[in-house]
Design an enzyme around this catalytic site. Structure first.
Site, PDB file in Angstrom:
ATOM      1  N   GLU A  90      44.143  44.118  41.614  1.00  0.00           N
ATOM      2  CA  GLU A  90      45.545  44.003  41.983  1.00  0.00           C
ATOM      3  C   GLU A  90      46.103  42.677  41.495  1.00  0.00           C
ATOM      4  O   GLU A  90      45.390  41.675  41.432  1.00  0.00           O
ATOM      5  CB  GLU A  90      45.686  44.109  43.507  1.00  0.00           C
ATOM      6  CG  GLU A  90      45.315  45.514  43.979  1.00  0.00           C
ATOM      7  CD  GLU A  90      45.544  45.757  45.457  1.00  0.00           C
ATOM      8  OE1 GLU A  90      46.087  46.816  45.785  1.00  0.00           O
ATOM      9  OE2 GLU A  90      45.178  44.910  46.286  1.00  0.00           O
ATOM     10  N   CYS A 103      50.339  36.114  40.638  1.00  0.00           N
ATOM     11  CA  CYS A 103      48.998  35.896  41.198  1.00  0.00           C
ATOM     12  C   CYS A 103      48.047  36.885  40.543  1.00  0.00           C
ATOM     13  O   CYS A 103      48.237  38.099  40.661  1.00  0.00           O
ATOM     14  CB  CYS A 103      49.059  36.106  42.710  1.00  0.00           C
ATOM     15  SG  CYS A 103      47.446  35.991  43.498  1.00  0.00           S
ATOM     16  N   CYS A 110      34.364  40.531  44.911  1.00  0.00           N
ATOM     17  CA  CYS A 110      33.912  39.146  44.997  1.00  0.00           C
ATOM     18  C   CYS A 110      32.567  39.122  45.704  1.00  0.00           C
ATOM     19  O   CYS A 110      32.334  39.881  46.636  1.00  0.00           O
ATOM     20  CB  CYS A 110      34.920  38.306  45.787  1.00  0.00           C
ATOM     21  SG  CYS A 110      34.549  36.536  45.761  1.00  0.00           S
ATOM     22  N   CYS A 114      33.263  35.620  52.015  1.00  0.00           N
ATOM     23  CA  CYS A 114      33.928  34.811  53.037  1.00  0.00           C
ATOM     24  C   CYS A 114      34.355  35.761  54.154  1.00  0.00           C
ATOM     25  O   CYS A 114      34.866  36.851  53.893  1.00  0.00           O
ATOM     26  CB  CYS A 114      35.132  34.084  52.442  1.00  0.00           C
ATOM     27  SG  CYS A 114      34.657  32.994  51.081  1.00  0.00           S
ATOM     28  N   CYS A 117      38.125  37.421  54.445  1.00  0.00           N
ATOM     29  CA  CYS A 117      38.821  37.858  53.232  1.00  0.00           C
ATOM     30  C   CYS A 117      38.533  39.326  52.924  1.00  0.00           C
ATOM     31  O   CYS A 117      37.376  39.748  52.885  1.00  0.00           O
ATOM     32  CB  CYS A 117      38.386  36.979  52.057  1.00  0.00           C
ATOM     33  SG  CYS A 117      39.107  37.483  50.484  1.00  0.00           S
ATOM     34  N   CYS A 339      48.002  36.814  50.741  1.00  0.00           N
ATOM     35  CA  CYS A 339      46.709  36.161  50.476  1.00  0.00           C
ATOM     36  C   CYS A 339      45.605  36.847  51.264  1.00  0.00           C
ATOM     37  O   CYS A 339      45.731  37.065  52.462  1.00  0.00           O
ATOM     38  CB  CYS A 339      46.726  34.710  50.954  1.00  0.00           C
ATOM     39  SG  CYS A 339      47.971  33.728  50.210  1.00  0.00           S
TER      40      CYS A 339
HETATM   41  N1  SAH Z   1      38.047  32.892  45.418  1.00  0.00           N
HETATM   42  C1  SAH Z   1      39.181  32.038  45.298  1.00  0.00           C
HETATM   43  C2  SAH Z   1      40.488  32.758  45.026  1.00  0.00           C
HETATM   44  C3  SAH Z   1      40.862  33.964  45.870  1.00  0.00           C
HETATM   45  S1  SAH Z   1      41.540  33.836  47.488  1.00  0.00           S
HETATM   46  C4  SAH Z   1      39.302  31.175  46.524  1.00  0.00           C
HETATM   47  O1  SAH Z   1      38.589  31.407  47.472  1.00  0.00           O
HETATM   48  O2  SAH Z   1      40.083  30.231  46.510  1.00  0.00           O
HETATM   49  C5  SAH Z   1      43.062  33.049  47.541  1.00  0.00           C
HETATM   50  C6  SAH Z   1      43.299  32.327  48.873  1.00  0.00           C
HETATM   51  O3  SAH Z   1      43.557  33.239  49.981  1.00  0.00           O
HETATM   52  C7  SAH Z   1      42.087  31.534  49.285  1.00  0.00           C
HETATM   53  O4  SAH Z   1      42.477  30.282  49.791  1.00  0.00           O
HETATM   54  C8  SAH Z   1      41.504  32.405  50.377  1.00  0.00           C
HETATM   55  O5  SAH Z   1      40.642  31.694  51.207  1.00  0.00           O
HETATM   56  C9  SAH Z   1      42.746  32.882  51.083  1.00  0.00           C
HETATM   57  N2  SAH Z   1      42.513  34.020  51.960  1.00  0.00           N
HETATM   58  C10 SAH Z   1      41.498  34.906  51.904  1.00  0.00           C
HETATM   59  N3  SAH Z   1      41.616  35.813  52.886  1.00  0.00           N
HETATM   60  C11 SAH Z   1      42.731  35.505  53.560  1.00  0.00           C
HETATM   61  C12 SAH Z   1      43.424  36.112  54.653  1.00  0.00           C
HETATM   62  N4  SAH Z   1      42.981  37.224  55.215  1.00  0.00           N
HETATM   63  N5  SAH Z   1      44.567  35.545  55.076  1.00  0.00           N
HETATM   64  C13 SAH Z   1      45.053  34.438  54.476  1.00  0.00           C
HETATM   65  N6  SAH Z   1      44.470  33.842  53.437  1.00  0.00           N
HETATM   66  C14 SAH Z   1      43.314  34.363  52.978  1.00  0.00           C
END
Ligand code: SAH
Length: 353
Positions: A90, A103, A110, A114, A117, A339
């Site tokens: 996406e 974006c 991935c 985390c 996410c 995000c």
């Molecule tokens: N892997 C990279 C890029 C992808 S995530 C990274 O971790 O930076 C982009 C951003 O969205 C990151 O800061 C991530 O931690 C955040 N993110 C992930 N899940 C989220 C959620 N459910 N709500 C808000 N931000 C989130």
């Protein structure tokens, strides 16, 4: 068949020299592809007829395809982009007053897992190719141009790129760097390095290489002010703990490179005043900006978004300590484009090899 979208200027130059052509063919073809949007070799009239014919037999220009589009009430647009028979990613366009930010994704899924996410919950299939990364920008540019939505004062349809979609870009280092070099190249998109932001959990050795090879703006997904909590939220922190990461960021920020720290606000997990003070201490001496991201929920997740008052109180502690802090506006959450909500479609999950 070689896909010329996989090559940056250096790669294209080597490709043409190998064919016995002049090196400047590389910049000629880049202009056709990225500035004119022309993909038909036959229409590239400043290349000789002979070269055009050869290109047709040995090279191609192959892009991913737009599968579906969703438009949010706030104007955010999300596209599902098909890469191959089993995989789609996406990408999201966030139109604002003074910029159009795209974006983009760097991996199918991935592997970092985390805990908060949506992408991490899906697992990992594969890295995107350079063509698939830069192809997202090409597609979005062409859509905005075709819609007649390029604003007069904008040099480009897309003014800013954030590599904050699906995947960890620094684990797909080579393809991401090549794609960013094309985005930065004056013969392609000519974006300045401040207008490209790479978001990463902080793969320390890769950050050091990035500084040397392609120093774009950085966003570090910090999300916790100490290792105990960060280990729980971001498992790879065990490999690259905070002290190491922060030192690397301090180093990156020297030479006027932009570093932002992202901090997702999770109710009763990392959002107390004590956490805020701890964060101030951790970031002391780094010229960085902090971006607080209200958590965006998705199905079957146990976390909740922090209350607005708690986010404000947290932010005030940081501001009083002299840290530039903004709370990220929630965009596109009605279409799961915010995000951490990007999922795409993945086939054949694999462990990262
Ligand atoms: N892997 C990279 C890029 C992808 S995530 C990274 O971790 O930076 C982009 C951003 O969205 C990151 O800061 C991530 O931690 C955040 N993110 C992930 N899940 C989220 C959620 N459910 N709500 C808000 N931000 C989130």
């Amino acid at each position: 068949m070689i896909n010329l979208l996989d090559l940056d200027r250096e790669g294209l130059t080597a490709f043409f020299v190998e064919l016995g052509e002049k090196p400047f063919r590389a910049t000629q073809i880049m202009k056709w592809i990225y500035q004119q949007g022309v993909f038909d070799f036959d229409k590239m009239t400043n290349l000789s007829k002979d070269l055009r014919q050869r290109l047709q037999t040995i090279a191609c220009l192959s892009l991913p395809e737009i599968q579906t589009e969703q438009i949010s009430q706030d104007g955010t647009r999300k596209w599902l982009v098909r890469l191959d028979s089993g995989n789609s990613i996406e990408m999201v366009l966030i139109p604002e007053e003074e910029r159009n930010t795209l974006c983009i994704s760097s991996q199918v899924g991935c592997a970092l897992d985390c805990t908060f996410c949506a992408t991490g919950k899906q697992g990992f299939n594969r890295n995107l190719t350079t063509a698939e990364i830069v192809g997202q920008l090409w597609l979005a540019e062409q859509i905005v141009i075709a819609d007649g939505q390029v604003r007069e004062n904008f040099k480009h349809a897309i003014t800013n790129v954030v590599i904050m979609g699906m995947g960890e870009p620094l684990i797909n280092f080579d393809n991401t760097v090549k794609a960013m070099r094309i985005m930065l190249d004056d013969f392609a998109y000519g974006l300045s390095r401040r207008r490209i932001t790479l978001s990463t959990v902080g793969i320390v050795p890769a950050l050091q290489r990035l500084k040397e090879q392609c120093p774009v703006s950085l966003a570090i997904s910090l999300h916790a002010p100490n290792d105990i909590l960060r280990n729980q939220l971001i498992p790879i922190n065990k490999k690259y703990p905070l002290a190491e990461l922060i030192n690397t960021c301090r180093d990156y920020a020297q030479g006027n490179r932009h570093v932002t720290f992202e901090y997702v606000m999770l109710k009763n997990i990392n959002d107390s005043i004590t956490h805020a003070h701890e964060l101030v201490k951790l970031l002391r001496g780094i010229p960085a900006k902090i971006n607080l991201i209200p958590f965006n929920p998705f199905p079957n997740i146990n976390y909740q978004r922090s209350a607005i008052e708690d986010i404000d109180n947290f932010r005030n502690v940081l501001i009083q300590a002299g840290l530039v802090t903004v709370t990220r506006k929630i965009r596109g959450d009605d279409i799961n484009a915010a995000c951490g909500q990007l999922a795409g479609k993945i086939q054949n999950l694999k462990n990262q090899g």
